[in-house]
Design a protein around this motif. Structure first.
Motif, PDB file in Angstrom:
ATOM      1  N   ALA A 263       0.738  -1.142   0.062  1.00 29.21           N
ATOM      2  CA  ALA A 263       0.033  -0.017  -0.066  1.00 29.21           C
ATOM      3  C   ALA A 263       0.935   1.137   0.019  1.00 29.21           C
ATOM      4  O   ALA A 263       0.488   2.234  -0.733  1.00 29.21           O
ATOM      5  N   VAL A 264       1.858   1.232   0.706  1.00 28.97           N
ATOM      6  CA  VAL A 264       2.765   2.569   0.917  1.00 28.97           C
ATOM      7  C   VAL A 264       3.577   2.893  -0.474  1.00 28.97           C
ATOM      8  O   VAL A 264       3.440   3.638  -1.081  1.00 28.97           O
ATOM      9  N   MET A 265       4.076   1.718  -1.161  1.00 30.56           N
ATOM     10  CA  MET A 265       4.755   1.789  -2.398  1.00 30.56           C
ATOM     11  C   MET A 265       3.402   2.258  -3.319  1.00 30.56           C
ATOM     12  O   MET A 265       4.109   2.901  -4.523  1.00 30.56           O
ATOM     13  N   MET A 266       2.276   1.537  -3.478  1.00 27.63           N
ATOM     14  CA  MET A 266       1.416   2.120  -4.661  1.00 27.63           C
ATOM     15  C   MET A 266       1.000   3.335  -4.365  1.00 27.63           C
ATOM     16  O   MET A 266       0.925   4.195  -5.241  1.00 27.63           O
ATOM     17  N   THR A 267       0.860   3.999  -2.998  1.00 29.03           N
ATOM     18  CA  THR A 267       0.426   5.328  -2.735  1.00 29.03           C
ATOM     19  C   THR A 267       1.639   6.210  -3.408  1.00 29.03           C
ATOM     20  O   THR A 267       1.477   7.086  -3.762  1.00 29.03           O
ATOM     21  N   LEU A 268       2.898   5.782  -3.009  1.00 30.11           N
ATOM     22  CA  LEU A 268       4.053   6.528  -3.474  1.00 30.11           C
ATOM     23  C   LEU A 268       3.979   6.835  -4.802  1.00 30.11           C
ATOM     24  O   LEU A 268       4.265   7.821  -5.611  1.00 30.11           O
ATOM     25  N   ASP A 269       3.732   5.640  -5.727  1.00 26.36           N
ATOM     26  CA  ASP A 269       4.008   5.607  -6.967  1.00 26.36           C
ATOM     27  C   ASP A 269       2.769   6.297  -7.841  1.00 26.36           C
ATOM     28  O   ASP A 269       3.033   7.096  -8.679  1.00 26.36           O
TER      29      ASP A 269
END
Length: 273
Positions: A263-269
Motif C-alpha cells: 500500500a505504501v509503495m502503491m501510494t508513493l507511485d
C-alpha cells in the motif's frame, strides 16, 4: 527558489540514477548501523520489516516497472504484452541462474545455497543481499533512464523518484538482516556494520549502468523495465517471503506488513508518478 526535485530534474539521467542508487545504499547502511545500538533485533520486528520489504518490491514491480513497460511498448507500436512477458521471465531466469551458481546464505533460515564453497559466513551473507540489490539498482537506473528517454508510456521522473524511495525503505531491513546475525555471532560492531553496508554498494553502480544502457538502446526500454520487474519478483518469492515466514508464530505479522508495504509503495507511485 528551486526545490530538491527541480535540482534533480535538471541533472543528466545517469547522475539522477547515481543519486537514487546512493540513497538506496544509504538506507542499507542505516539498517546495518543498528549494530551500534543493539546486539540483537527482535525477531517479530525483523519478520515485519522483511514482510514490508516484500510488499514494497511487489508493488514497485508492477506500478513502477511492468505497467510503464506495457504502456511504452504500445506507444512504440509493439504488441503490448510481448516485451512485458519476455523481459519479466528473462529477469527471473537470470536471477535463478545466479542463485543456483553463486554461494550465499539465507540470514534467518541459515541455509546455504549455490555451488559448494569454503567462503566464510560473513561473505555468504553479504553475497546473498548483494544478489538482491543488483536488480534493485538496475530497476532504479532503468526507471530514471526511461523517464529521460521521453517516450510516451507512463515512465516519469516522479515515478523514478518514488521507486528509489520505495526501494530505499525496503533496504533498511536488508541491512539489518546482514549485520545483526554477524553481530550475534560475536563479530565486532564496526566489522558487522561494514559487511552490512557493503551489500548495498552495488546499487549505485548498477543504477548508473542501467540508466546508461537503456538510453543507448531505447527500443529495449520496455524489455529492460520488465526484466527488472522479473528479477525483483524472483527476490520476493525466493528470499523475502520465506525469510519473513521463517518463524511460524510471526507469519501473520509478516503478511500484514507485506500488505502495508504494498500500500505504501502503491501510494508513493500513484501520488508522485
Amino acid at each position: 527558489m528551486d526545490t530538491a526535485y527541480d535540482l534533480v530534474r535538471d541533472l543528466p539521467p545517469w547522475q539522477q540514477a547515481l543519486y537514487g542508487g546512493l540513497f538506496t545504499w544509504g538506507m542499507t547502511a542505516a539498517g546495518a548501523a543498528l549494530v551500534f545500538v543493539t546486539r540483537t533485533v527482535n525477531r517479530a520486528l525483523l519478520a515485519g520489516m522483511l514482510g514490508f520489504a516484500a510488499g514494497v518490491m511487489t508493488a514497485a514491480s508492477f506500478w513502477s516497472l511492468l505497467a510503464p513497460a506495457i504502456d511504452m511498448a504500445e506507444a512504440q507500436g509493439m504488441i503490448p504484452w510481448v516485451p512485458a512477458v519476455v523481459g519479466f521471465l528473462a529477469g527471473g531466469a537470470v536471477l535463478r541462474l545466479a542463485d543456483a551458481v553463486l554461494p550465499h546464505l539465507h540470514g534467518m533460515r541459515g541455509e546455504t545455497e549455490g555451488v559448494p564453497s569454503t567462503w566464510r559466513r560473513s561473505t555468504l551473507l553479504v553475497t546473498a543481499i548483494t544478489l538482491h540489490n543488483v536488480p534493485e539498482g538496475l530497476a532504479v537506473g532503468v526507471a530514471f533512464g526511461a523517464a529521460a528517454a521521453g517516450i510516451d508510456g507512463g515512465a516519469t521522473l516522479a515515478g523514478a523518484v518514488a521507486l528509489a524511495i520505495g526501494i530505499g525503505l525496503q533496504n533498511f531491513p536488508e541491512g539489518v538482516a546482514v549485520s545483526m546475525p554477524l553481530r550475534g555471532d560475536g563479530m565486532g560492531r564496526g566489522r558487522a556494520f561494514w559487511y552490512g553496508q557493503l551489500s548495498g554498494v552495488v546499487e549505485p553502480v548498477s543504477a548508473v549502468l542501467g540508466a546508461l544502457a537503456v538510453l543507448a538502446v531505447r527500443p529495449l526500454l520496455p524489455y529492460a523495465l520488465a526484466f527488472a520487474a522479473g528479477a525483483m519478483i524472483f527476490v520476493v518469492i525466493e528470499e523475502l517471503v520465506p525469510e519473513s515466514q521463517a518463524e511460524e508464530r510471526y507469519g501473520d505479522l509478516a503478511t500484514m506488513a507485506a500488505l502495508g508495504g504494498f500500500a505504501v509503495m502503491m501510494t508513493l507511485d500513484v501520488a508522485l508518478g
